[in-house]
Design a protein around this motif. Structure first.
Motif, PDB file in Angstrom:
ATOM      1  N   UNK A  95       0.609 -17.182   3.556  1.00 11.24           N
ATOM      2  CA  UNK A  95       1.583 -16.920   4.610  1.00 11.24           C
ATOM      3  C   UNK A  95       2.310 -15.610   4.332  1.00 11.24           C
ATOM      4  N   UNK A  96       2.458 -14.805   5.384  1.00  7.41           N
ATOM      5  CA  UNK A  96       3.151 -13.524   5.252  1.00  7.41           C
ATOM      6  C   UNK A  96       4.053 -13.325   6.462  1.00  7.41           C
ATOM      7  N   UNK A  99       4.712  -5.156  16.387  1.00 10.55           N
ATOM      8  CA  UNK A  99       3.574  -5.226  15.498  1.00 10.55           C
ATOM      9  C   UNK A  99       3.279  -6.664  15.131  1.00 10.55           C
ATOM     10  N   UNK A 100       2.507  -6.829  14.095  1.00 11.99           N
ATOM     11  CA  UNK A 100       2.162  -8.181  13.672  1.00 11.99           C
ATOM     12  C   UNK A 100       1.094  -8.147  12.615  1.00 11.99           C
ATOM     13  N   UNK A 133      -4.131  -8.748   7.822  1.00 13.57           N
ATOM     14  CA  UNK A 133      -3.972  -7.291   7.877  1.00 13.57           C
ATOM     15  C   UNK A 133      -2.817  -6.940   8.808  1.00 13.57           C
ATOM     16  N   UNK A 134      -1.787  -6.268   8.298  1.00  7.89           N
ATOM     17  CA  UNK A 134      -0.629  -5.935   9.128  1.00  7.89           C
ATOM     18  C   UNK A 134      -0.861  -4.686   9.974  1.00  7.89           C
ATOM     19  N   UNK A 187     -10.116  -5.741  12.346  1.00 11.02           N
ATOM     20  CA  UNK A 187      -8.675  -5.867  12.191  1.00 11.02           C
ATOM     21  C   UNK A 187      -7.999  -4.829  13.083  1.00 11.02           C
ATOM     22  N   UNK A 188      -6.719  -5.026  13.343  1.00 13.15           N
ATOM     23  CA  UNK A 188      -5.972  -4.139  14.219  1.00 13.15           C
ATOM     24  C   UNK A 188      -5.307  -3.044  13.393  1.00 13.15           C
ATOM     25  N   UNK A 189      -5.406  -1.816  13.888  1.00 14.61           N
ATOM     26  CA  UNK A 189      -4.741  -0.680  13.259  1.00 14.61           C
ATOM     27  C   UNK A 189      -4.062   0.159  14.338  1.00 14.61           C
TER      28      UNK A 189
END
Length: 772
Positions: free
Chosen positions: A514-515, A549-550, A561-562, A612-614
């Motif tokens: 969890x983050x 963001x997320x 991945x943030x 992943x999202x960037x």
């Protein structure tokens, strides 16, 4: 179905004949020839359409009835600069999808509100979007981040159902139409305590067999079974003058085809005979419950205190078949539960020179998302070649170009043999992806009259968000590894690659902890408005749009991945005019949007699921809307709207393995350059009523791709709809048609499999209504 329509038509004709002798036609609307007065509430204050500088398209209850508008997507097709995306699963506003334009981001870009409750993106397909007993729909185009906060960078859709009244009134409707559609609906209410407590109930049951058939499962793929129920209570106690309390509970239960219901395009006459050969069910069962409590108290002639509390829960269980064949190769289920609770408190002020509001907002959205599937992952041959080449050269110091070429050739030769034996990697996958988003905000919006004609506009929002996510995943190889003994001299390589495949699959089966990520955003708004006359005004505004963001879960690498926020600056000019004593209105908005730090979905090269999202994008868009409405006299009225949007990615680089693809210059998906809608109504003195409308959507691209290839184009189309009938004071009978010319087009085509999302065919039907 034909027999049902004939029977319904006969009943309607009999009713017309009997009623013509027994009743007089209802009187024409006593209203003057002024265009229907519209109050816009989506900006959290009550203003007329002509006083609202935001580009807003309003669909009233009268228009819903006149045009036989049945769902939100009927509104979408009649609104300038608005279009469907993947069929009736999403929409664009000014070329921006309600979910995303480049595959990135987990938060939406425009939100649908039903009676004050913000619905999650998933409900845009399966939620309570039927238009029975709806009082008004407002499409707010352009960023609503100042007043609405997260998930409103593109705009917002505000749906309000009919409120209770202090006079008794009831209505009922029965409909039969193509696709074996049949529905029955009821709405009505009145006072429980005179002038103090009133209620309203509404319900609709709709069933349809649809147009897509599965001969393998012997069932209708896009059949619909939908039940909507709503109850409302209005309290205005005499003991507390100025207090108004409105409580709403709505329940919607829907069984329908899966989110994407594809038809085969390799069969004859596939528009007229739509087939699906999937072995596993492609269905979605969903339930939506919404509760809203709205309280307002007038503190003085100028001050009103308002509180809005809402709670909604969306349960959705979808099952799908991703090999699209009679074989049981790839299939799965997705079970989602999304709970949203929000509270808002605001103070509105309406003075002689200053008007505006200030408010506090808090919301929590809790998402549980569980996927179980058998998935066939295309074998990542380039990755295999790279690993083998490195292995072959492992013992060579400073290999020459000749040695590198020989190793690559040997790796490619083996890879061809191995991929032929294992073209896809079958993976038994399960994943739980919980997410909690909490948002707290302070916002304000207002206008100050410097002179009787000149007003300064301003506002802001300070938004704080905490986004917590994690993942628990399990992945195992679900197939049979190639036998090393069948590869002769390459046997050792086969054993090595089998281990590589097992390790790659296992890598997707670990747990990401969890983050929590926190985001803060300040969103200002400034502008100026000038009233040239009582009927003509212009305005200029600039405001900042925002999407938080997320974090996304990279399944292939089993990690969270943030990514960061994305922002837009939006510059808009507005014109509001009324002519011919208010019988004709001509309104226009023009806009330019600069978009930075755009959230983009990128592939890192391990395999199909290594996404992943960037924050890798930058873009801009511009355009305008012009809307005209005229009530010529008490019988005749017409409207027209024209929208133009141009979108462009200025910077959009996507890395796939060692290759970088530059998509700069590509347009947004589902962003037609031109949209046009027009409609006309006529009401004869003998009770006959007629309506005809049409809508045009220019061609658009179904994906963000620099090539924007021909097979990725959604072709332009024109739709015509009509309604004709006979209305008496207490009843009415009507014949209607949608897509009268049977325009055919697809909203999405797959290149790897001959399937497509096809447009809805021509639909004709009859409606009987009664009012008392």
């Amino acid at each position: 179905m034909r027999r049902r329509l004939q029977t319904a038509s006969a009943l309607g004709a009999w009713a017309l004949a009997q009623g013509a002798a027994a009743e007089t036609a209802p009187p024409l609307d006593p209203q003057s020839t002024a265009v229907e007065a519209v109050i816009v509430t989506g900006e959290k204050s009550s203003r007329t359409l002509q006083q609202t500088i935001t580009s807003v398209a309003v669909t009233t209850a009268a228009k819903i009835e006149r045009e036989n508008i049945q769902t939100l997507y009927d509104v979408v097709n009649r609104t300038a600069n608005m279009s469907e995306t993947y069929g009736k699963t999403g929409f664009t506003i000014r070329g921006i999808s309600n979910s995303n334009v480049s595959g990135g981001g987990t938060g939406g870009l425009s939100t649908v509100y039903v009676d004050g409750a913000a619905l999650p993106e998933q409900a845009v397909f399966s939620g309570p979007l039927e238009m029975w007993d709806i009082g008004q729909v407002e499409i707010l185009r352009g960023p609503q981040s100042t007043l609405q906060g997260r998930n409103s960078l593109a705009g917002a859709v505000i749906i309000r159902s009919t409120d209770p009244g202090f006079e008794y009134g009831f209505r009922a409707r029965a409909t039969a139409a193509s696709g074996d559609e049949r529905s029955i609906a009821f709405a009505g209410g009145g006072p429980l305590i005179a002038d103090q407590l009133a209620f309203r109930l509404a319900a609709e049951k709709k069933d349809s067999d649809g147009f897509l058939y599965n001969p393998v499962r012997h069932e209708d793929v896009d059949a619909v079974d939908n039940l909507s129920v709503r109850g409302k209570l209005l309290l205005t106690p005499i003991a507390l003058p100025g207090l108004k309390v409105l409580a709403t509970y709505a329940h919607n239960k829907r069984k329908s085809g899966y989110l994407f219901t594809y038809a085969r395009t390799d069969t004859p006459d596939y528009y007229d005979h739509r087939l699906d050969y999937s072995n596993d069910p492609t269905r979605t069962d969903s339930k939506v419950d919404i509760f809203t409590l709205e309280t307002s108290y007038r503190l003085s002639d100028a001050l009103t205190l308002t509180g809005v509390a809402s709670w909604n829960k969306v349960d959705s269980l979808g099952s799908y078949d991703t090999d699209y064949s009679a074989a049981r190769l790839a299939y799965g289920t997705r079970d989602q539960t999304i709970k949203t609770a929000s509270q808002e408190l605001r103070l509105n002020y309406e003075g002689d020179r200053l008007r505006g509001l200030v408010g506090l907002y808090h919301a929590r959205r809790d998402t549980q998302d569980l996927t179980v599937s058998i998935t066939n992952v295309p074998f990542p041959k380039p990755t295999l070649v790279g690993v083998l080449t490195s292995t072959l050269l492992a013992g060579v110091n400073n290999p020459t170009a000749t040695q590198q070429a020989a190793a690559a050739a040997q790796a490619n030769a083996f890879a061809d043999l191995y991929v032929a034996a294992l073209p896809v990697i079958p993976v038994d996958y399960s994943g739980s992806l919980p997410e909690v988003v909490e948002t707290t905000a302070l916002f304000a919006d207002g206008a100050f009259a410097v002179t009787p004609k000149l007003s300064l506009l301003g506002g802001f929002r300070y938004d704080h968000e905490e986004n917590t996510s994690s993942s628990v995943q399990s992945a195992t190889f679900a197939g049979t590894y190639p036998d090393p003994t069948a590869f002769g001299p390459f046997a050792a390589y086969v054993t090595l690659v089998n281990q590589f495949v097992g390790g790659m699959v296992a890598q997707a089966g670990s747990t990401a902890p969890k983050a929590t990520r926190k985001f803060n955003a300040f969103l200002p708004k400034v502008g100026v408005k000038y009233d040239w006359t009582d009927d003509i005004s212009t305005s200029l505004t600039a405001q900042r749009g925002y999407r938080s963001g997320g974090s996304t879960v990279n399944i292939a690498r089993s990690r969270v991945s943030p990514y960061d926020q994305e922002y837009t600056w939006n510059y808009e000019a507005a014109l509001r005019t009324a002519w011919l004593d208010g019988s004709l209105t001509v309104n226009a908005n023009a806009f330019y949007v600069d978009w930075k730090d755009q959230q983009v979905l990128v592939n890192l090269g391990l395999n199909t699921y290594d996404y992943q999202v960037e924050n890798a994008g930058k873009s801009h868009l511009y355009g305008f809307e012009v809307e005209v409405a005229q009530r010529v006299d008490e019988a005749l009225s017409w409207y027209a709207s024209l929208g133009h949007t141009r979108t462009k990615f200025d910077d959009f680089s996507v890395d796939v393995g060692t290759t970088t693809t530059d998509l700069s210059g590509a347009e947004f998906p589902y962003a037609p350059h031109w949209t046009l809608s027009a409609g006309v109504d006529y009401r004869w003195t003998n009770g006959l009523v007629g309506h005809l409308d049409s809508s045009y959507r220019g061609k658009a691209y179904q994906q963000a791709d620099i090539s924007q290839a021909r097979d990725a184009v959604v072709k332009s189309r024109v739709l015509f709809n009509g309604r004709f009938g006979y209305a008496r004071e207490h009843w009415g009978a009507y014949v209607f048609g949608k897509n009268l010319l049977n325009a055919t087009y697809s909203q999405y085509n797959r290149n790897d499999v001959p399937i497509a999302l096809l447009s809805e065919p021509r639909v004709v039907g009859v409606t009987l209504e009664t009012r008392w």
